[in-house]
Design a protein around this motif. Structure first.
Motif, PDB file in Angstrom:
ATOM      1  N   TYR A  20      -3.495   5.752  39.065  1.00 25.91           N
ATOM      2  CA  TYR A  20      -4.793   6.317  38.716  1.00 25.91           C
ATOM      3  C   TYR A  20      -4.620   7.508  37.761  1.00 25.91           C
ATOM      4  CZ  TYR A  20      -3.141   9.259  42.564  1.00 25.91           C
ATOM      5  OH  TYR A  20      -2.366  10.066  43.372  1.00 25.91           O
ATOM      6  N   TRP A  69     -11.885   6.904  45.090  1.00 28.13           N
ATOM      7  CA  TRP A  69     -12.010   6.987  43.636  1.00 28.13           C
ATOM      8  C   TRP A  69     -10.688   6.616  42.965  1.00 28.13           C
ATOM      9  CZ3 TRP A  69      -9.535   9.903  39.884  1.00 28.13           C
ATOM     10  CH2 TRP A  69     -10.147   9.933  38.623  1.00 28.13           C
ATOM     11  N   GLN A  91     -10.063   3.511  40.412  1.00 31.31           N
ATOM     12  CA  GLN A  91      -9.531   3.743  39.072  1.00 31.31           C
ATOM     13  C   GLN A  91      -8.259   2.939  38.834  1.00 31.31           C
ATOM     14  OE1 GLN A  91     -10.747   5.837  36.439  1.00 31.31           O
ATOM     15  NE2 GLN A  91     -12.590   5.657  37.686  1.00 31.31           N
TER      16      GLN A  91
END
Length: 246
Positions: free
Chosen positions: A179, A208, A212
């Motif tokens: 990420y 998150w 990602q």
């Protein structure tokens, strides 16, 4: 136990080279690994120290001789019989992180670096040598590949990285690319750090990061994404795990 790296090469002066700096260099000074170049030319028997000859059947370039290489290989095996013997070659199996971890957990490596048009095939027929490639391109020699392989292994040795978890949340460790990362300043050239990373909510941050990583892998490496989709779904990177108590 010291991780021993033997490098069979026509250019022993290239080592440790870049591996003498940063994490690998500090680990070398601390004795966590050792670098032992083996000059292939020392095993040539003629007065010209010849290591190659013209290709059988004709063609451009020169081919490294099996008899000279075998003497060098046997010398390396005698010094480190338990270390895997690897040849860096474009036709080898692609190097992947899982294999790097397996190699880093062992006693070390003996790496054979090719030059010219490559090796006489009879060397691979007569000795147990694993062929490894670092990518779908051709270099002028195997030394650059050896640097890459050794650096990938050395950073995983115990005590080399400051935080043991540094090697766990990286590209390829769970089948995904990593990420995005951010740090200060919070605002730079009109661009700000995503709000979720400033929230302090570890569950949101972990979710998150996983989203990602999946999006980046899907767009940049569809081959990895297809393999990942067939694997069990791991917990989000960085997510807090609770231990069940009786």
């Amino acid at each position: 136990m010291t991780f021993t790296a033997q490098i069979l090469t026509l250019y022993p002066e290239m080592f440790p080279g870049p591996l003498g700096f940063s994490l690998a260099g500090r680990a070398l000074e601390e004795g966590r690994w050792s670098c032992a170049p083996i000059p292939i030319r020392d095993f040539a028997t003629d007065r010209h120290k010849s290591v190659d000859d013209t290709p059988a059947g004709g063609g451009a370039g020169m081919v490294l001789r099996a008899d000279v290489l075998a003497r060098a290989v046997d010398h390396a095996l005698e010094r480190a019989p338990d270390a895997p013997l690897i040849a860096m070659t474009p036709r080898g199996k692609p190097l992947i992180q899982r294999h790097v971890r397996e190699l880093a957990a062992g006693p070390g490596l003996s790496i054979l670096c090719g030059r010219f048009e490559g090796f006489d095939q009879r060397l691979f027929d007569a000795r147990q040598i694993e062929e490894i490639s670092i990518g779908d391109y051709v270099l002028s020699g195997g030394e650059i590949g050896a640097f890459a392989l050794l650096d990938a292994c050395i950073r995983l040795l115990p005590g080399v990285m400051g935080a043991a978890s540094s090697g766990e949340e990286e590209s390829f460790e769970d089948g995904l690319l990593e990420y995005p990362h951010y740090t200060r300043p919070q605002l730079w050239e009109g661009r700000t750090i995503p709000e979720v990373l400033r929230s302090g909510d570890h569950a949101r941050i972990a979710a998150w990061r996983k989203t990602q990583a999946e999006a980046i892998t899907r767009s940049r490496r569809p081959d990895l994404w297809e393999r990942h989709r067939g694997a069990p779904d791991p917990p989000p990177s960085g997510a807090r795990r609770e231990t069940k108590k009786d």
